[in-house]
Design a protein around this motif. Structure first.
Motif, PDB file in Angstrom:
ATOM      1  N   LEU A  34       0.782  -1.205   0.090  1.00  3.26           N
ATOM      2  CA  LEU A  34       0.154   0.187   0.086  1.00  3.26           C
ATOM      3  C   LEU A  34       0.852   1.177  -0.069  1.00  3.26           C
ATOM      4  O   LEU A  34       0.388   2.366  -0.701  1.00  3.26           O
ATOM      5  CB  LEU A  34      -0.973  -0.023   1.137  1.00  3.26           C
ATOM      6  CG  LEU A  34      -1.777  -1.064   1.045  1.00  3.26           C
ATOM      7  CD1 LEU A  34      -2.757  -1.009   2.407  1.00  3.26           C
ATOM      8  CD2 LEU A  34      -3.098  -1.151  -0.021  1.00  3.26           C
ATOM      9  N   GLU A  38       0.751   4.027  -2.856  1.00  2.00           N
ATOM     10  CA  GLU A  38       0.314   5.481  -2.610  1.00  2.00           C
ATOM     11  C   GLU A  38       1.393   6.101  -3.139  1.00  2.00           C
ATOM     12  O   GLU A  38       1.437   7.333  -3.543  1.00  2.00           O
ATOM     13  CB  GLU A  38       0.188   5.588  -1.035  1.00  2.00           C
ATOM     14  CG  GLU A  38      -0.268   7.019  -0.714  1.00  2.00           C
ATOM     15  CD  GLU A  38      -1.509   7.361  -1.187  1.00  2.00           C
ATOM     16  OE1 GLU A  38      -1.728   8.765  -1.017  1.00  2.00           O
ATOM     17  OE2 GLU A  38      -2.315   6.824  -1.765  1.00  2.00           O
ATOM     18  N   ARG A  48      -7.254   9.301  -5.568  1.00  6.63           N
ATOM     19  CA  ARG A  48      -7.300   7.917  -5.604  1.00  6.63           C
ATOM     20  C   ARG A  48      -8.475   7.120  -6.297  1.00  6.63           C
ATOM     21  O   ARG A  48      -8.323   6.169  -7.207  1.00  6.63           O
ATOM     22  CB  ARG A  48      -7.538   7.430  -4.213  1.00  6.63           C
ATOM     23  CG  ARG A  48      -6.260   7.574  -3.319  1.00  6.63           C
ATOM     24  CD  ARG A  48      -6.457   7.126  -2.155  1.00  6.63           C
ATOM     25  NE  ARG A  48      -5.270   7.203  -1.268  1.00  6.63           N
ATOM     26  CZ  ARG A  48      -5.381   6.744   0.216  1.00  6.63           C
ATOM     27  NH1 ARG A  48      -6.370   6.087   0.669  1.00  6.63           N
ATOM     28  NH2 ARG A  48      -4.199   7.192   0.848  1.00  6.63           N
ATOM     29  N   ARG A  84      -9.589  -4.820  -0.299  1.00  2.00           N
ATOM     30  CA  ARG A  84      -8.489  -3.680   0.340  1.00  2.00           C
ATOM     31  C   ARG A  84      -8.355  -2.367  -0.120  1.00  2.00           C
ATOM     32  O   ARG A  84      -8.372  -1.282   0.455  1.00  2.00           O
ATOM     33  CB  ARG A  84      -7.101  -4.373   0.507  1.00  2.00           C
ATOM     34  CG  ARG A  84      -7.413  -5.616   1.581  1.00  2.00           C
ATOM     35  CD  ARG A  84      -7.361  -5.272   2.908  1.00  2.00           C
ATOM     36  NE  ARG A  84      -6.273  -4.275   3.458  1.00  2.00           N
ATOM     37  CZ  ARG A  84      -5.051  -4.741   4.088  1.00  2.00           C
ATOM     38  NH1 ARG A  84      -4.822  -6.151   4.263  1.00  2.00           N
ATOM     39  NH2 ARG A  84      -4.145  -3.899   4.409  1.00  2.00           N
ATOM     40  N   GLU A  88      -9.332   1.666   0.481  1.00  6.63           N
ATOM     41  CA  GLU A  88      -8.329   2.744   0.607  1.00  6.63           C
ATOM     42  C   GLU A  88      -8.796   3.963  -0.365  1.00  6.63           C
ATOM     43  O   GLU A  88      -8.200   5.049  -0.437  1.00  6.63           O
ATOM     44  CB  GLU A  88      -7.149   2.309   0.153  1.00  6.63           C
ATOM     45  CG  GLU A  88      -6.510   1.325   1.152  1.00  6.63           C
ATOM     46  CD  GLU A  88      -6.036   1.818   2.516  1.00  6.63           C
ATOM     47  OE1 GLU A  88      -5.505   2.899   2.416  1.00  6.63           O
ATOM     48  OE2 GLU A  88      -6.080   1.158   3.541  1.00  6.63           O
TER      49      GLU A  88
END
Length: 220
Positions: A34, A38, A48, A84, A88
């Motif tokens: 992650l 990012e 995002r 997941r 996010e």
């Protein structure tokens, strides 16, 4: 197994256990997936929900639905990873695959039909058939491929994930995250197009990886 295109280092983390989702979560944490995602997104300047994540699993070697299949990536793991990512805030999520020589033996072998057969729900993400999508789109790969069709969804992704199946292979002995990308080449008769005197599958795979690098890899 993460691929870090903006560094010189590649880390490999092995996580196992009786609960496959928990093992994948452990791999996500250990590899800092992650964080890598990012960092890449921040460099793109996109929000995002506009950042395009495209994932290539093994699907089209499936002839039937199996529990713990030895030949195709577990769709439950792919969907767990996407869950997941949605938590996010990522929304542009796509699974891609291409057709293959099973078309000689089976009918109705489009990517979406086979994906549905093995358990992909398409809930919160798209499934794209790169073989169908590549019509009219080309890229100059150079080398043995030259100008050759390409699926725009794979070409235009902001972040590419190879989620391969760890399995043996009759030509290259085993297949993993790199060999999995061979399956992004759009011709369905891959034995005719990518094996022979003009070109070989490993040359084509390397050209695909050079043109459209994988950002991160997971191995089921």
């Amino acid at each position: 197994m993460p691929f870090a295109p903006y560094t010189d280092s590649v880390a490999v983390d092995l996580c196992t256990g009786p609960d496959k989702r928990a093992a994948l979560d452990a791999a996500i944490e250990a590899s800092r997936f992650l964080d890598h995602l990012e960092t890449t997104r921040e460099r793109s300047g996109k929000q995002r929900d506009r950042f395009r994540i495209t994932l290539k699993p093994n699907i089209m070697t499936a002839a039937e639905r199996q529990t713990d299949s030895p030949v195709y990536t577990d769709p439950e793991l792919v969907e767990h990873l996407f869950a997941r990512l949605r938590k996010e805030g990522y929304r542009e999520l796509t699974v891609v695959e291409t057709r293959n020589v099973y078309d000689y033996s089976y009918e109705g072998r489009d990517v979406r039909s086979v994906a549905e057969m093995v358990g992909y729900s398409e809930d919160g993400y798209r499934i794209v058939d790169l073989s169908a999508e590549s019509a009219g789109s080309e890229h100059d790969y150079g080398g043995v491929l030259g100008r050759h069709p390409v699926g725009p969804t794979w070409r235009d992704a902001d972040y590419r994930i190879s989620f391969a199946k760890n399995k043996t292979h009759w030509q290259c002995f085993y297949t993993a995250c790199m060999k999995n990308i061979y399956g992004c080449l759009p011709a369905w008769d891959k034995m005719k197009e990518y094996h022979g005197r003009k070109r070989e599958f490993f040359e084509c795979c390397v050209l695909m990886l050079e043109a459209f690098p994988v950002s991160f890899g997971f191995l089921d």
